[in-house]
Design an enzyme around this catalytic site. Structure first.
Site, mmCIF file in Angstrom:
data_model
loop_
_atom_site.group_PDB
_atom_site.id
_atom_site.type_symbol
_atom_site.label_atom_id
_atom_site.label_comp_id
_atom_site.label_asym_id
_atom_site.label_seq_id
_atom_site.Cartn_x
_atom_site.Cartn_y
_atom_site.Cartn_z
ATOM 1 N N ASP A 66 -43.951 -18.066 -9.943
ATOM 2 C CA ASP A 66 -43.280 -19.270 -9.430
ATOM 3 C C ASP A 66 -41.936 -19.406 -10.141
ATOM 4 O O ASP A 66 -41.759 -20.228 -11.033
ATOM 5 C CB ASP A 66 -44.170 -20.501 -9.661
ATOM 6 C CG ASP A 66 -43.611 -21.743 -8.965
ATOM 7 O OD1 ASP A 66 -42.575 -21.626 -8.276
ATOM 8 O OD2 ASP A 66 -44.195 -22.822 -9.119
ATOM 9 N N ASN A 112 -42.020 -3.831 -10.735
ATOM 10 C CA ASN A 112 -41.013 -4.731 -10.154
ATOM 11 C C ASN A 112 -39.664 -4.541 -10.833
ATOM 12 O O ASN A 112 -39.589 -4.272 -12.025
ATOM 13 C CB ASN A 112 -41.481 -6.190 -10.236
ATOM 14 C CG ASN A 112 -41.019 -6.901 -11.500
ATOM 15 O OD1 ASN A 112 -39.886 -7.377 -11.577
ATOM 16 N ND2 ASN A 112 -41.888 -6.929 -12.513
ATOM 17 N N PHE A 116 -34.547 -11.166 -11.908
ATOM 18 C CA PHE A 116 -34.367 -12.615 -12.085
ATOM 19 C C PHE A 116 -33.739 -13.281 -10.855
ATOM 20 O O PHE A 116 -32.760 -14.030 -10.963
ATOM 21 C CB PHE A 116 -33.485 -12.929 -13.310
ATOM 22 C CG PHE A 116 -34.073 -12.594 -14.648
ATOM 23 C CD1 PHE A 116 -35.424 -12.309 -14.810
ATOM 24 C CD2 PHE A 116 -33.256 -12.580 -15.779
ATOM 25 C CE1 PHE A 116 -35.949 -12.026 -16.066
ATOM 26 C CE2 PHE A 116 -33.773 -12.294 -17.038
ATOM 27 C CZ PHE A 116 -35.121 -12.011 -17.179
ATOM 28 N N SER A 177 -37.216 -8.667 -20.266
ATOM 29 C CA SER A 177 -37.266 -8.070 -18.928
ATOM 30 C C SER A 177 -36.465 -6.777 -18.925
ATOM 31 O O SER A 177 -35.343 -6.740 -19.438
ATOM 32 C CB SER A 177 -36.673 -9.019 -17.885
ATOM 33 O OG SER A 177 -36.419 -8.297 -16.701
ATOM 34 N N ASN A 179 -35.123 -5.539 -16.359
ATOM 35 C CA ASN A 179 -34.313 -5.504 -15.140
ATOM 36 C C ASN A 179 -32.963 -6.201 -15.231
ATOM 37 O O ASN A 179 -32.274 -6.339 -14.233
ATOM 38 C CB ASN A 179 -35.129 -6.099 -13.979
ATOM 39 C CG ASN A 179 -36.419 -5.325 -13.768
ATOM 40 O OD1 ASN A 179 -36.405 -4.103 -13.753
ATOM 41 N ND2 ASN A 179 -37.529 -6.037 -13.641
ATOM 42 N N THR A 180 -32.601 -6.681 -16.416
ATOM 43 C CA THR A 180 -31.255 -7.206 -16.631
ATOM 44 C C THR A 180 -30.614 -6.349 -17.715
ATOM 45 O O THR A 180 -31.114 -6.305 -18.843
ATOM 46 C CB THR A 180 -31.296 -8.692 -17.071
ATOM 47 O OG1 THR A 180 -31.851 -9.469 -16.017
ATOM 48 C CG2 THR A 180 -29.911 -9.217 -17.406
ATOM 49 N N LYS A 216 -40.559 -14.328 -25.727
ATOM 50 C CA LYS A 216 -41.396 -13.346 -25.011
ATOM 51 C C LYS A 216 -40.878 -11.943 -25.278
ATOM 52 O O LYS A 216 -39.694 -11.658 -25.053
ATOM 53 C CB LYS A 216 -41.387 -13.647 -23.512
ATOM 54 C CG LYS A 216 -42.324 -12.720 -22.720
ATOM 55 C CD LYS A 216 -42.568 -13.242 -21.324
ATOM 56 C CE LYS A 216 -43.467 -12.325 -20.526
ATOM 57 N NZ LYS A 216 -43.703 -12.834 -19.161
ATOM 58 N N ASN A 245 -44.310 -8.701 -22.064
ATOM 59 C CA ASN A 245 -43.711 -8.518 -20.745
ATOM 60 C C ASN A 245 -44.164 -7.160 -20.173
ATOM 61 O O ASN A 245 -45.066 -6.530 -20.724
ATOM 62 C CB ASN A 245 -42.180 -8.590 -20.888
ATOM 63 C CG ASN A 245 -41.522 -9.191 -19.660
ATOM 64 O OD1 ASN A 245 -41.859 -8.829 -18.522
ATOM 65 N ND2 ASN A 245 -40.599 -10.114 -19.859
HETATM 66 C C1 LIG Z 1 -43.374 -9.339 -9.691
HETATM 67 C C2 LIG Z 1 -43.275 -9.738 -11.125
HETATM 68 C C3 LIG Z 1 -42.219 -10.531 -11.544
HETATM 69 C C4 LIG Z 1 -42.111 -10.911 -12.880
HETATM 70 N N1 LIG Z 1 -41.084 -11.716 -13.265
HETATM 71 C C5 LIG Z 1 -41.025 -12.144 -14.554
HETATM 72 C C6 LIG Z 1 -40.006 -13.040 -14.960
HETATM 73 O O1 LIG Z 1 -39.189 -13.481 -14.159
HETATM 74 N N2 LIG Z 1 -39.969 -13.408 -16.268
HETATM 75 C C7 LIG Z 1 -40.896 -12.964 -17.189
HETATM 76 O O2 LIG Z 1 -40.823 -13.356 -18.355
HETATM 77 N N3 LIG Z 1 -41.874 -12.120 -16.817
HETATM 78 C C8 LIG Z 1 -41.959 -11.711 -15.534
HETATM 79 N N4 LIG Z 1 -42.964 -10.861 -15.154
HETATM 80 C C9 LIG Z 1 -43.910 -10.359 -16.188
HETATM 81 C C10 LIG Z 1 -45.193 -11.172 -16.268
HETATM 82 O O3 LIG Z 1 -44.930 -12.502 -16.645
HETATM 83 C C11 LIG Z 1 -46.173 -10.546 -17.279
HETATM 84 O O4 LIG Z 1 -45.600 -10.604 -18.575
HETATM 85 C C12 LIG Z 1 -46.469 -9.088 -16.963
HETATM 86 O O5 LIG Z 1 -46.584 -8.893 -15.569
HETATM 87 C C13 LIG Z 1 -47.756 -8.607 -17.618
HETATM 88 O O6 LIG Z 1 -48.864 -9.356 -17.168
HETATM 89 P P1 LIG Z 1 -49.865 -8.828 -15.999
HETATM 90 O O7 LIG Z 1 -50.251 -7.425 -16.352
HETATM 91 O O8 LIG Z 1 -50.992 -9.807 -16.015
HETATM 92 O O9 LIG Z 1 -49.090 -8.888 -14.727
HETATM 93 C C14 LIG Z 1 -43.094 -10.470 -13.815
HETATM 94 C C15 LIG Z 1 -44.155 -9.678 -13.393
HETATM 95 C C16 LIG Z 1 -44.267 -9.319 -12.067
HETATM 96 C C17 LIG Z 1 -45.441 -8.462 -11.623
#
Ligand SMILES: Cc1cc2nc3c(=O)[nH]c(=O)nc-3n(C[C@H](O)[C@H](O)[C@H](O)COP(=O)(O)O)c2cc1C
Length: 352
Positions: A66, A112, A116, A177, A179-180, A216, A245
């Site tokens: 979200d 992914n 952002f 992240s 991706n930045t 994080k 992350n």
């Molecule tokens: C599609 C996608 C988008 C994400 N976007 C963010 C983000 O905007 N900021 C962030 O801190 N982590 C982001 N994450 C990372 C998750 O918050 C989490 O740290 C990571 O996916 C590991 O947890 P999981 O294995 O339960 O997915 C994203 C993960 C996914 C799959």
């Protein structure tokens, strides 16, 4: 995975673009909120007190689902005790070109490179301000706007803090992240220390309520760098760490080389992340002692994963990828199982 969700997942979700499936799923969750509240939501778990906050349940939704704070209460109705919105950046931005979200079902993983995509701090702050407060704890995760030069990163985080701190139960500085460009370099303590200090000062100025501050981190940090961040958090009396992350590693995947290639660059989440995230959690807790709050995230999908992460020192848990593979009844199922199994695990008995 429940039978209806398996049918939907197999017949629809895996054949459509993953990002479109995400938006459709999120819309359905929001539309289904009144029903979920009376069925799934009653299983919100056992309350946890941390950082002066009362979390209705130990399991939260990780950042990235979200991003714009549009569905907090609908997501809480699924059984999440807290929702971390964002990442939100100082300015609105579109993120990377699509496609940018890929499933690797053989590995129960996702890649992914969203970059952002979000509405920006001002709009998200307005949205949070309009929302009627419920019991769900709302974390706000902030990151750097892509076009802002790296030497102005601190100002960009301060801008987000000023707008968002008044509406956040806790704040997370995201420096992890993949991706930045350049973002993860901010994890080096000599850059992280002034960044976190500036965010904390700005949060104190923005609101007279104390807003806990966490950072994080990436699972790709070396062990020494993980420990250096732990020491910084203790020395500067920050509130805690969200670990971890996504990873840029592709080691040990069972998906075919072609599938991995098709997904391309980005952060890998889900089951392959489990081991390293758990290892980082153990390292952090043994270095930091009991006081700082640790939120464990990365690959948690089963009750065993959750119990193990708590035993490793996590106070709270988050997940994202498991929701994709397990469906909307997953948080409620986890809560019920956790309520039955947490106690024996913490007293040292083997529950696996
Ligand atoms: C599609 C996608 C988008 C994400 N976007 C963010 C983000 O905007 N900021 C962030 O801190 N982590 C982001 N994450 C990372 C998750 O918050 C989490 O740290 C990571 O996916 C590991 O947890 P999981 O294995 O339960 O997915 C994203 C993960 C996914 C799959």
């Amino acid at each position: 995975m429940t039978a209806p969700y398996r049918f939907l997942f197999d017949h629809l979700a895996t054949r459509t673009d993953a990002e479109r499936a995400h938006h459709a799923g999120f819309l359905a969750i929001r539309a289904g909120r009144p029903v979920a509240r009376h069925t799934l939501g009653r299983r919100a778990g056992e309350p946890v007190e941390r950082m002066g906050l009362r979390f209705p349940g130990v399991l939260g939704l990780a950042a990235g689902f979200d991003k714009n704070a549009v569905g907090i209460d609908a997501l809480a109705a699924l059984g999440f005790g807290f929702v971390e919105v964002g990442t939100v950046t100082g300015r609105p931005q579109p993120g990377n070109p699509r496609p940018r979200l890929f499933r690797l079902p053989t590995d129960r993983a996702v890649v992914n490179r969203m970059g952002f995509n979000n509405d920006g701090a001002e709009l998200v702050a307005e949205r949070l301000a309009r929302r009627r407060r419920t019991g769900v704890v709302v974390g706000v995760n902030i990151g750097k706007t892509k076009v802002v030069p790296e030497d102005q990163a601190v100002d960009d985080y301060r801008l987000s803090t000023r707008m968002l701190a008044p509406h956040a139960d806790y704040l997370v500085v995201n420096v992890s992240s993949p991706n930045t460009p350049g973002l993860r370099d901010l994890q080096a303590v000599e850059r992280l220390q002034p960044l976190l200090a500036a965010v904390r000062r700005e949060a104190l100025r923005a609101t007279d309520r104390y807003v806990p501050l966490l950072v994080k981190i990436a699972p790709d940090l070396s062990d020494d760098d993980v420990l250096a961040v732990a020491d910084l958090v203790v020395a500067d009396r920050l509130d805690g760490i969200v670990a971890t992350n996504t990873t840029i590693s592709r080691d040990g995947l069972r998906s075919t080389a072609a599938e991995v290639e098709r997904a391309g660059a980005g952060g890998l989440s889900g089951a392959p992340l489990l081991h390293r995230s758990l290892e980082v959690m153990r390292m952090l807790r043994s270095r930091m002692g009991e006081e700082p709050t640790l939120i464990g995230v990365g690959g948690i999908a089963t009750i065993g994963d959750a119990v193990e992460r708590l035993a490793a020192g996590a106070d709270l848990l988050q997940a994202y990828t498991a929701l994709i593979y397990q469906g909307p009844t997953w948080p409620g199922r986890m809560n019920r199982a956790l309520a039955r199994r947490t106690e024996p695990a913490l007293s040292g008995k083997d529950v696996r």
